[in-house]
Structures are given as structure tokens and as C-alpha cells.
Design a protein around this motif. Sequence first.
Motif, mmCIF file in Angstrom:
data_model
loop_
_atom_site.group_PDB
_atom_site.id
_atom_site.type_symbol
_atom_site.label_atom_id
_atom_site.label_comp_id
_atom_site.label_asym_id
_atom_site.label_seq_id
_atom_site.Cartn_x
_atom_site.Cartn_y
_atom_site.Cartn_z
ATOM 1 N N UNK A 2 4.617 8.253 25.945
ATOM 2 C CA UNK A 2 4.241 9.586 26.401
ATOM 3 C C UNK A 2 4.157 9.593 27.925
ATOM 4 N N UNK A 3 3.625 8.499 28.478
ATOM 5 C CA UNK A 3 3.461 8.407 29.938
ATOM 6 C C UNK A 3 3.366 6.948 30.310
ATOM 7 N N UNK A 4 4.192 6.511 31.219
ATOM 8 C CA UNK A 4 4.141 5.121 31.673
ATOM 9 C C UNK A 4 4.330 5.095 33.183
ATOM 10 N N UNK A 5 3.551 4.221 33.835
ATOM 11 C CA UNK A 5 3.715 4.048 35.279
ATOM 12 C C UNK A 5 4.770 2.973 35.498
ATOM 13 N N UNK A 6 5.675 3.249 36.401
ATOM 14 C CA UNK A 6 6.776 2.317 36.646
ATOM 15 C C UNK A 6 7.066 2.216 38.147
ATOM 16 N N UNK A 7 7.938 1.271 38.496
ATOM 17 C CA UNK A 7 8.415 1.156 39.872
ATOM 18 C C UNK A 7 7.851 -0.044 40.587
ATOM 19 N N UNK A 8 8.214 -0.164 41.852
ATOM 20 C CA UNK A 8 7.896 -1.344 42.662
ATOM 21 C C UNK A 8 6.416 -1.688 42.588
ATOM 22 N N UNK A 9 6.132 -2.951 42.295
ATOM 23 C CA UNK A 9 4.747 -3.429 42.275
ATOM 24 C C UNK A 9 4.053 -3.272 40.940
ATOM 25 N N UNK A 10 4.696 -2.576 40.006
ATOM 26 C CA UNK A 10 4.079 -2.377 38.689
ATOM 27 C C UNK A 10 4.851 -3.227 37.671
ATOM 28 N N UNK A 11 4.152 -4.089 36.931
ATOM 29 C CA UNK A 11 4.864 -4.907 35.940
ATOM 30 C C UNK A 11 5.668 -4.021 34.986
ATOM 31 N N UNK A 12 6.812 -4.496 34.607
ATOM 32 C CA UNK A 12 7.712 -3.686 33.785
ATOM 33 C C UNK A 12 8.224 -4.487 32.593
ATOM 34 N N UNK A 13 7.371 -4.679 31.572
ATOM 35 C CA UNK A 13 7.818 -5.431 30.395
ATOM 36 C C UNK A 13 8.991 -4.720 29.727
ATOM 37 N N UNK A 14 9.768 -5.488 28.974
ATOM 38 C CA UNK A 14 10.903 -4.896 28.269
ATOM 39 C C UNK A 14 10.407 -3.867 27.267
ATOM 40 N N UNK A 15 11.236 -2.878 27.036
ATOM 41 C CA UNK A 15 10.941 -1.835 26.061
ATOM 42 C C UNK A 15 11.418 -2.304 24.699
ATOM 43 N N UNK A 16 10.668 -2.031 23.664
ATOM 44 C CA UNK A 16 11.148 -2.303 22.306
ATOM 45 C C UNK A 16 12.402 -1.467 22.079
#
Lengths: 513, 513
Positions: free
Chosen positions: B235-249
Motif C-alpha cells: 500500500x505504501x513503501x519508502x524507497x530510494x537512496x539510503x533506505x534498505x530495499x529488500x527484494x519484492x516477493x
Amino acid sequence: MNGAESLIKVALAAGVDTCFANPGTTEMPLVAALDSVPGMRAVLCLFEGVCTGAADGYARMSRKPAMTLLHLGPGLANGLANLHNARRANTPIVNVIGDHATWHQAADAPLASDIVSLASPMSGWVRSTKSAHALSDDMADAIAASLTPPGKVATLIVPSDCQWDDAAKIATPRAAAKPATVSDGTIKRIATLLKSGKPVTILLGGPALSAEGLKTAARIAAGSSCKLMVETFAARIERGAGIPSPARLPYFPEQAIEALKGTGAIVLAGAREPVAFFGYPGLPSKLAPEGCAVETLGTVAEDVVGALDHLAEAIAAPKSVPSTQSKLPPRPSGKLDPVSLGAALAALQPDNAIIMDESATSGGAYGTMASAAAPHTCLALTGGAIGQGFPTATGAAIACPDRRVISLQADGSGMYTVQSLWTQARERLNVTTILCSNHAYRILQIEAARAGNTEPGHNARTLTELSSPEIGWAQIAIGLGVPGVRVETADDLVKHLENAIRSDGPHLIEVML
Amino acid sequence: MNGAESLIKVALAAGVDTCFANPGTTEMPLVAALDSVPGMRAVLCLFEGVCTGAADGYARMSRKPAMTLLHLGPGLANGLANLHNARRANTPIVNVIGDHATWHQAADAPLASDIVSLASPMSGWVRSTKSAHALSDDMADAIAASLTPPGKVATLIVPSDCQWDDAAKIATPRAAAKPATVSDGTIKRIATLLKSGKPVTILLGGPALSAEGLKTAARIAAGSSCKLMVETFAARIERGAGIPSPARLPYFPEQAIEALKGTGAIVLAGAREPVAFFGYPGLPSKLAPEGCAVETLGTVAEDVVGALDHLAEAIAAPKSVPSTQSKLPPRPSGKLDPVSLGAALAALQPDNAIIMDESATSGGAYGTMASAAAPHTCLALTGGAIGQGFPTATGAAIACPDRRVISLQADGSGMYTVQSLWTQARERLNVTTILCSNHAYRILQIEAARAGNTEPGHNARTLTELSSPEIGWAQIAIGLGVPGVRVETADDLVKHLENAIRSDGPHLIEVML
């Protein structure tokens, strides 16, 4: 043969050969079956409200159901508003709604929802298929249900495994039910009422609005002292030169009450007992005067035209009535307003046109003038759920490729299902849209004033004005593949309407009111 | 004070000050109350699916509900698909649906239908108001229900006489419920599991997808041998430089099963147990490997971020983790395709943008590159009911006037709720739409091929191709008051995207793929 193929086969065997579709993953076996079983015309609509509204228009004109193919609960939900209108029009429609595989339903996957709960309010028949083997019987039942007089919306929910699993058989189409005959007792009772001297109004609706029904009703009126009226929003009515055109029961309750004043008995012939479209403080739900009897000659599910015929015989009505021909107004010139718009359309509409009228407040003048126009069929917004016009015009054009369809469309309602224009372009349908651009939900401004809000504040204006920004309808039409033009004078409207009617394919004329 | 005014007053007292509306006659007293009681921002949407999708976007960003104002059953029906998405996103929304006056309901007027049956599948709370006196309490309950963790769609049906009748009182807003704290026992159990040496995957969802939640999860991964994944449609996810970005299922079950292969235990942190989006022959509903334990650290209704924090402490995770920064691709040039499109957007999106991603098959490349872009919030299509993107972008822009909204929109889905563009124009919202025009329901073509229909016949092509005619998106945008431009090279996309982001108000860039 899989379940999907058995469904398409039984549909074709029952004469259902047109499918208005917007499928998704759960309908893929049915999409494949539309090719492996030849014979079905598949029409893509870019929103489900277009599918259901087109199926309504198709069946109003062809008198047989089309199939819709919709994707799960949300796909059905998008089509519900026009199914509501179809239900009020008693239109036969067979919805086929794909669902998750039976064994996947417990997973409550993201697209899962309670489809039966969604379908039930707008359907006269709902079933979920249990297996591929049951599918063709279920489809045969759905088609039969849709054709049960007076016509129903039938919704069949088909899990995807019931589509792709093997099916052993194809069901036999069910025999179509016929409308029941009205009893002699009823005919005698109404004949006696007509001869009683009481002031009687026959309210005509449904099947009584065929040319034959209207002519027979006119003979009855000539042979008695009764008055004729037609229901406010007719699913389908024949109009124009040579066809009797009784007054329409007015929309606002005050006016309807005034129109029915002095009536001692209302006889329903295919119409429902008149009730107010909305409840207002101090006004009643039922519109018949106090003490007025309400009798039924025939319901919409019965052979009302046959009943009118027997009634005419019973009262020894004249065999024919000279038609009172009203005069066509001249072709308009100068200012564009609802009157010049109505005059242009009434003057130019070709013989045997189909007029889909969702003009709301802009079409009043046309409505009066249409009785003098060339004979035509008029389809109305039956359930009050706006956004029926564009799709129903689309479906009517597919049902009747040899007739010209004119879609008289209000702007606010038109925006609901504007995607229809693309289907008109793709299928090269002879639909001319007259888009009545008055930049407002005018009916709501009238309703606000009726409720005493005569100086609407900022929010009331915000919610009822469609200006700021002005909608560019001709541009939108062009973007959807339909030639569009904006007109600002009656002369230009006449010119472009003549052109559009003469040329093939869809056109949109944006009429600045 | 009438009932309608008491409803608006309690809404404002509870902090609900934005109303996405498309009212009709049965809502006229509420429309009047929006002026007589000052303080509510009324936003007109030209179709109800825009109202509900905008309310979803508004609440995803502001963390408080907006009100919708819809007209009877059909008006609600038009909004249901986006309520479905909101329900799957656990978004708080308060729908106010006008109904016929209580005393008019027995008349079964043309617009009457079973509103409760329609509302229930997509609502977590439904009530019909019985009197004007009860109305403000009902509205206070509806708002409280919408805010019950994790957030609900609450639907209040309000007969028109309950709006116009006198109301004696205004209810007191209810205290907002808080998410429950996860027990120490659960924290210990999961900590033990993480130390057990078993291969564990933590599946993050809902509130765990805040920057704080993602950073804490990264610390847990660094302090244990576990793997992190995020739910497929957040619904809402924070993304981008400096934010961990685990793989999406992954979306397709084969790929999801592959991604989860070898996992001994899945720990749910605000996510649901992974299930296939659709059921396919020979593939399971549940995606976890056989024998894999599925444990819950916290549900979406619980304080998952707090639980992650406690878990990090319990396993003595490092206090911080150096962020692994992926590199931004260079600004693209030449051919337009999903890769150059993704590169352009990732390179140009401004700091703190809101990306509404309903790009379907066109956005895959962007999805991977976005982790290197400037920090931003990404909103996904949560329930699979297409047509969420335009409206949700609209609502997000109203919630966050100081942030730039970029609406990455597929063409097929965009057509569902294209009316949103008009509201973006009227409200002068800073929304830049990147319209991915690939002239197909591409996902359906992929699904057909997956189902073995690799050489689709005429009908399968008819139902999945959006060419013939080609849709002119820039023209449609202009017709709806939004500056629109078509681009055919990556260079032009870069130029127009830079321009659009720098200028005020909405823009649409039609990207020919």
C-alpha cells in the motif's frame, strides 16, 4: 472439450452470439474458447460499465440477450450501475463472471471478494458453478432465466477451474418462456371500469409502448372517455409521425400529481404504480390522487399488447384512429439552446433511427418535438444510474447495423462511461453523439433550488458546476478515435448533424449550450 | 441544526476535513451542510471510482480518513472497485452514501437497491442510519471504525430524511484505537527461531515498510542469517537512496516459489502469508515451501515497527547498517522502452516524491532502479482492481501539497478512471502522469501464453489489444484540462519530464512504448 467451450457452445445453440467483454486472468479459458468454438462476436469494452450498458442496449433492440464477460468481483462492480438500469428496464442479460479456481478460494487472494453479495442487488438470478460438468447446464439455465418474462439480469459466476477442466456434455437450450395471457375476467373488469363513467387514466409501460400497443391504446381512448399516459422512463418506446404519442407522466412529483389530478382510476398496462422518483419533505411516495383506484390490466411480464387488443374488442373501440400529426418545427438557425437543439434533431433524424436519450435537462424540448419526427425508437435511462447513454447506444448499434443510432447525451452523465466511444470507433458503429455541454450537473442545481438552497455557497457550486476547467468533448472523442467537432450555433449544428448522419462510423458533435 | 449539519460537525471535530464527492438528489442536505458548516474541503470527482480511489490515496499519505459522498446504490457501486483496493491496503475511508427517505423506501423507486449487500463485500463496517438524532453518533462510530487498526473502509448509509430532519446533538468523536503491542513471548520465540540456524525469511508488509521499519529489519538481517523480502503489492513503501530495499516477493507463483526455495521458516511482519495472486493448474495456492513454518511476528493491525525494534534488541543486532547504495543509471537517450523509461524516471524524480505505480508490465525496470533514486514514497495497486492509479495519485496530491506526485500509469488500467485528470486540473494538483502506452492489456497476453494460448485467434487478439484505434492520451488529457504531450524517444521523455516536474499543476506525458 473443456468447461469454457461447453459454455460457449450452449450459448450459441441458444442464440446468444454477442459478448461484450473485459476479461482478466480468471477468464482466460473462456477467451480461448471464443476462438476454439467459432460463432461468437466478441466486443472489447475498455470499462465494464460499457459492457453491461451495451448488453442492455443490444437486448432492448434485438430482444435477445447478449453475454457479458467480466473479471471477478471488481469487474462486476464496475458494471453494476448499468445492470441496475437494465434491471429496471427488464432487459435480458447473461453476465458471465470469472472467479478464482474453487481450490484457490480459501486463500483469499488479493482479488477475492463476495461476488454473490455484489451481484444479487442488480440480478434476478445468480448462481456459482460448482464444476466443469455442470457449466453448460448452468449457462442454459442462466439464458433461460434471463428470458423469463419480462426479462432479467442473470449472473453466472464461473471459477476458472470449471472453465479449464474437461466437460463431458453440452446442455440442451431450454425452451423460452412466453409472457402469460391476461385473463378474460381481468379484461371484463377493466372494460366495465372504462364504461363506468369514472375518469380513468391508462398508464402504458413496457411492451405496451410498441407501435402496435400505442395504436391499440389510442383506439381504446377513442372508444371510451379514458386518458392515456406513458411511464416516465421507458426502456423502449416507438415514437414519431403516425404513432400515437400520449403525454409522459412528469418526472417531478408535484407535476405528476397535477397531471393525475381528477383521475378516478389508474389502469396499469405494462407500467408500475406511479411513485415519486425521490422522496421530498411534504410530498407523498405514491402519486395517484387520494381515493383513486389502481387496477392492473397487465404487468410487464404479461402479454399486455394482447390484453389491450382484447380490451379494445370488449369495449367495441373503433378499428383505427386517425393520427393527429403534430408539425415539425423548421430547421433552426442562430442561438444554440435546448429548443434549437431539439428542432435540429427532430428535423434531421433519419427514418427508423434509434434515439438513446440521456440528455437529462437538455432534452426536454426535443422530447416534445420528437412526436412529429420521422418514426423512430427511443431508449431512456431507466434506473436513474447515469452513464447509460454512451454504452446503450453502442449496444443498440451492434444489434441494428442497418439503423442509425443517435445518442443524445448530457455532459455530466456522459463522463461516466466515456470509454464507450473507443468501442464505437473500433467497431465502426453508425452512432452520432450529440453531446449537450451545459457545463453543470443542472438537475442538481434545480434540486438544490427546490430544497431551498437558492443561493448555493462555494461547496455547493463546486459540486454541481462542470466548468473550471471546461471539458473539451470533441478533443476527448478524437483521442478515443471518434471524429469530434464543437458547434456554437444552431446553423453549425444542422450542418454537422447532416454530415454525421450521412457518413459511416461514429461521430461526436459537442453542442455548447 | 439538521442531521446533515450534525454529520459534518462531528466529522470536522474528528479531524475529517476532506470530502471526495459526486452527490445526487438524496445528498442535497449534506451538500448544503458543506456550506452552512464551514471547514470541509469538497472535491468534485466526475465518477465515483475517482472519489474512492482518491480517498484511498489521501489516507495512505495523510494517515487519516477522508470522507466520500456518493449517491445511492449505483453511486456506491461505481466506487466499489477502488474500495476493494482500499480494503486490501487497510486504508481508513468513511463512505457516506445517501439513500431514499426512510418513508420512501417501500415505494421501490427506480434508484432503489440493496445498498448493504453492495457495500458489505468491500467494507469492514456498514450501518444504515435510523434517524437524524442518531446520525452524528453513527458518523462518530464510522470514523472510529475506519481508524480501528489496521484501518478499514466504513460505510454509513444515510436516508435523506435523516439528513434534513432536526438533530438535537453532536456526538463526541471517539478516541482513536492504537495498534496492539506484540507480546514479549512472541519476540522471544522469533528471536530463538532466528538464532536456530534455520534459514529464515522475514516477509515485511504494511507498517513495516516505513523507512524506520525497513532500517530495523536490515539491522535484524545483519545480526542474523535471515533474508528479508517485501510483500508484492505494498500500500505504501519508502524507497530510494539510503533506505534498505529488500527484494519484492515475485508476482507469478513459479517465481515466488523459486524465491522462497530453501526457506525453513517465514516470519510475517505486517505481511500476510504468501498466496498466489491467481490459481493455475498444477500450481499451489500457498507459496511457502512444503514443511516451511509460517510464524507471525506481528500482523498489520499490530505495532510491527515496535516489534521489529524489540526483535533487533533481543538478538543484539548492530545499531546501524551501512546502506548499500546501488548506482543510478545514466539519463537515457534514444529508444523508448521500459528500461529507458525507468532510467528517466529514476534519474529525474525529485526528492521526496510520491510515486503511484500502476504501470503493470511497463514498470518492471523502474521498480528495480527506484532503490537508487532520491528517497520517495511508492504506492502500489493493492487489490488488483485496475483503475486505482489516476485517482490515488489525485488523493495523494491533495494530502501532500508540498510533495510532487508522479503517476506511473499503464494505458489499459488508466482508461478505467481517466476522469481523474479533470479533478487534477480543477484542483491544480502537482501530479505528473507518465502514461505507458503499449497499446495492449499486455499482462493478459502474457497470461494467455502461460495458459498455452501462444497463437491467439481473432477473438483473443480482439480482447487483449488496445490498438485499432490507437488511443490519443495527450488529446484526452487536454480535453480534460491537463496539458498533454506525446513522446516517442527517451530524449523527449527526459525533456518533458524535467519540464513537467518543474512546473506547477498537472501534466500528462504519453510515452509510446
